[in-house]
Each structure stands twice: as structure tokens, then as C-alpha cells.
Design a protein around this motif. Structure first.
Motif, PDB file in Angstrom:
ATOM      1  N   ILE A  89       0.899  -1.268   0.010  1.00 44.70           N
ATOM      2  CA  ILE A  89       0.150  -0.034   0.112  1.00 44.70           C
ATOM      3  C   ILE A  89       0.755   1.117  -0.067  1.00 44.70           C
ATOM      4  O   ILE A  89       0.685   2.376  -0.878  1.00 44.70           O
ATOM      5  CB  ILE A  89      -0.804  -0.011   1.161  1.00 44.70           C
ATOM      6  N   ILE A  90       1.800   1.214   0.938  1.00 50.71           N
ATOM      7  CA  ILE A  90       2.701   2.553   0.953  1.00 50.71           C
ATOM      8  C   ILE A  90       3.479   2.708  -0.339  1.00 50.71           C
ATOM      9  O   ILE A  90       3.657   3.966  -0.975  1.00 50.71           O
ATOM     10  CB  ILE A  90       4.013   2.473   1.955  1.00 50.71           C
ATOM     11  N   LEU A  91       3.962   1.649  -1.108  1.00 53.27           N
ATOM     12  CA  LEU A  91       4.560   1.641  -2.196  1.00 53.27           C
ATOM     13  C   LEU A  91       3.489   1.957  -3.310  1.00 53.27           C
ATOM     14  O   LEU A  91       3.734   3.155  -4.204  1.00 53.27           O
ATOM     15  CB  LEU A  91       5.331   0.402  -2.729  1.00 53.27           C
ATOM     16  N   ILE A  92       2.435   1.628  -3.437  1.00 52.12           N
ATOM     17  CA  ILE A  92       1.421   2.112  -4.347  1.00 52.12           C
ATOM     18  C   ILE A  92       1.278   3.630  -4.104  1.00 52.12           C
ATOM     19  O   ILE A  92       0.972   4.468  -5.079  1.00 52.12           O
ATOM     20  CB  ILE A  92       0.359   1.245  -4.514  1.00 52.12           C
ATOM     21  N   ASP A  93       1.006   4.043  -2.883  1.00 64.50           N
ATOM     22  CA  ASP A  93       0.562   5.286  -2.401  1.00 64.50           C
ATOM     23  C   ASP A  93       1.693   6.344  -3.200  1.00 64.50           C
ATOM     24  O   ASP A  93       1.277   7.564  -3.531  1.00 64.50           O
ATOM     25  CB  ASP A  93       0.531   5.475  -0.920  1.00 64.50           C
ATOM     26  N   LEU A  94       2.940   5.899  -3.033  1.00 67.34           N
ATOM     27  CA  LEU A  94       4.049   6.848  -3.280  1.00 67.34           C
ATOM     28  C   LEU A  94       3.833   6.717  -5.077  1.00 67.34           C
ATOM     29  O   LEU A  94       4.122   8.097  -5.533  1.00 67.34           O
ATOM     30  CB  LEU A  94       5.470   6.086  -3.099  1.00 67.34           C
ATOM     31  N   GLY A  95       3.590   5.741  -5.567  1.00 67.05           N
ATOM     32  CA  GLY A  95       3.216   5.810  -7.151  1.00 67.05           C
ATOM     33  C   GLY A  95       2.192   6.638  -7.507  1.00 67.05           C
ATOM     34  O   GLY A  95       2.410   7.363  -8.444  1.00 67.05           O
ATOM     35  N   ILE A  96       1.232   6.463  -6.889  1.00 68.48           N
ATOM     36  CA  ILE A  96       0.060   7.462  -7.209  1.00 68.48           C
ATOM     37  C   ILE A  96       0.463   8.992  -6.877  1.00 68.48           C
ATOM     38  O   ILE A  96       0.268   9.956  -7.669  1.00 68.48           O
ATOM     39  CB  ILE A  96      -1.242   7.017  -6.237  1.00 68.48           C
ATOM     40  N   ALA A  97       1.346   9.058  -5.769  1.00 65.52           N
ATOM     41  CA  ALA A  97       1.684  10.408  -5.384  1.00 65.52           C
ATOM     42  C   ALA A  97       2.523  11.186  -6.668  1.00 65.52           C
ATOM     43  O   ALA A  97       2.532  12.228  -7.047  1.00 65.52           O
ATOM     44  CB  ALA A  97       2.186  10.712  -4.157  1.00 65.52           C
ATOM     45  N   HIS A  98       3.329  10.109  -7.267  1.00 65.17           N
ATOM     46  CA  HIS A  98       4.404  10.628  -8.293  1.00 65.17           C
ATOM     47  C   HIS A  98       3.492  10.975  -9.517  1.00 65.17           C
ATOM     48  O   HIS A  98       3.669  11.807 -10.262  1.00 65.17           O
ATOM     49  CB  HIS A  98       5.384   9.691  -8.644  1.00 65.17           C
ATOM     50  N   LEU A  99       2.471  10.070  -9.752  1.00 66.36           N
ATOM     51  CA  LEU A  99       1.469  10.056 -10.830  1.00 66.36           C
ATOM     52  C   LEU A  99       0.803  11.521 -10.844  1.00 66.36           C
ATOM     53  O   LEU A  99       0.687  12.308 -12.015  1.00 66.36           O
ATOM     54  CB  LEU A  99       0.448   9.238 -11.016  1.00 66.36           C
TER      55      LEU A  99
END
Length: 177
Positions: A89-99
Motif C-alpha cells: 500500500i505504501i509503495l502504491i501510494d508513493l506511485g500515485i503521488a508521483h503520478l
């Protein structure tokens, strides 16, 4: 004037949280407090980033808002509570923030690259929790395909360099005209 507005919002939020707690709509336990603080801080950063000409704060605001929502959903068991799932979840949250940041600052190709990297890295951890793959398969995936991360980072650096180069040449042309 800005300080008064900030104090007013803080009082409104604190009063609302206490009211929700007293009416038992929200329980003030550690998970909910962390979730609310994360979402609150994220919203503040998002508002500041929205106003900033370089959109500084959009990345952090998006990350903390989504992280707060994720913690809230895990606490109320909409998502499983497990270490590997939380890491995913944390990694995907970081990915969404980058997007989201890439959507505002299109010249930062590295944000798009890091979004892909974080999301692709987080998905196997989430898949593990739902028993689609085992820990050993996650290890095999990472040990085999980790060079893709190097390739993606290199492509991001090249993309940003090309964008800077074309902007500099465009600036020179506009001076001549």
C-alpha cells in the motif's frame, strides 16, 4: 489574516473530531488519530501546492492524504492488516503521488518513471496477501527483473534531459524572433 484563517480551520477540525468522538461516529484510537493527522496534513499540503507556482507540496499532500485513507481502510478491515500488504500500500501510494505530481509538472519525466516503479513494486506485495503468489515468487520476480528499475531510471533521466534541451533551444529561438 492568514494566521487567523489557519487557527479557525484548526479549531473547526478539532471541534469536529471531538464531536464525532462524543457521538461515537469516530473512535479516537491510535489508528484513527494517525489516519486523521495524515489526511489533515495531506490536505494542507495539497492546498499549499495548488497555490504554489511550482506546485510544491502536491506530491506530499497526495501521499499523506492517500496514506491516511489507506490506514483508515485497513483499521476498519476493508483492507487486510498485514505487514507485506501495508508495504505494498505504501509503495502504491508513493506511485500515485508521483503520478499526480507528474500531472501538474509534465517536465518531470522521472516522476512518471518512479510512479511506474513504485506501483509495479507494490503490486506483488498486495497480491501475496490475497494468496495469488507466494513470498518465494515475489523474491524470484525481484531477483530476476530488478534491472528493469535501472533501465526505467535511465529513461527518466534521458527524458528530462531532452525536455530541458528543447526548452533551452526554444528559449533561444524566441529571443531571436
Amino acid at each position: 489574516m492568514e494566521n487567523r484563517v489557519a487557527v479557525a480551520w484548526i479549531l473547526i477540525v478539532i471541534g469536529s473530531i471531538i464531536l464525532f468522538h462524543q457521538t461515537e461516529l469516530i473512535q479516537l484510537n491510535t489508528a484513527n488519530i494517525i489516519s486523521l493527522l495524515s489526511m489533515g496534513w495531506g490536505i494542507i499540503l495539497l492546498l499549499r501546492g495548488w497555490k504554489h507556482p511550482d506546485h510544491k507540496g502536491i506530491f506530499g499532500g497526495t501521499f499523506f492524504t492517500i496514506l491516511g485513507i489507506s490506514i483508515f481502510l485497513m483499521h476498519y478491515e476493508y483492507f487486510p492488516i498485514a505487514d507485506l500488504f501495508a508495504l505494498g500500500i505504501i509503495l502504491i501510494d508513493l506511485g500515485i503521488a508521483h503520478l499526480v505530481y507528474f500531472a501538474f509538472v509534465k517536465s518531470k519525466i522521472s516522476n512518471l518513471v518512479f510512479a511506474v516503479i513504485f506501483i509495479l513494486t507494490g503490486l506483488p506485495f498486495m497480491a501475496y496477501e490475497y494468496y495469488y503468489i507466494s513470498v518465494w515468487e515475489i523474491r524470484d520476480i525481484f531477483s530476476t527483473f530488478w534491472p528493469i528499475l535501472l533501465i526505467l531510471v535511465g529513461v527518466g533521466f534521458l527524458g528530462e534531459g531532452l525536455i530541458r534541451h528543447f526548452k533551452k533551444d526554444d528559449h533561444k529561438i524566441s529571443k531571436l524572433i
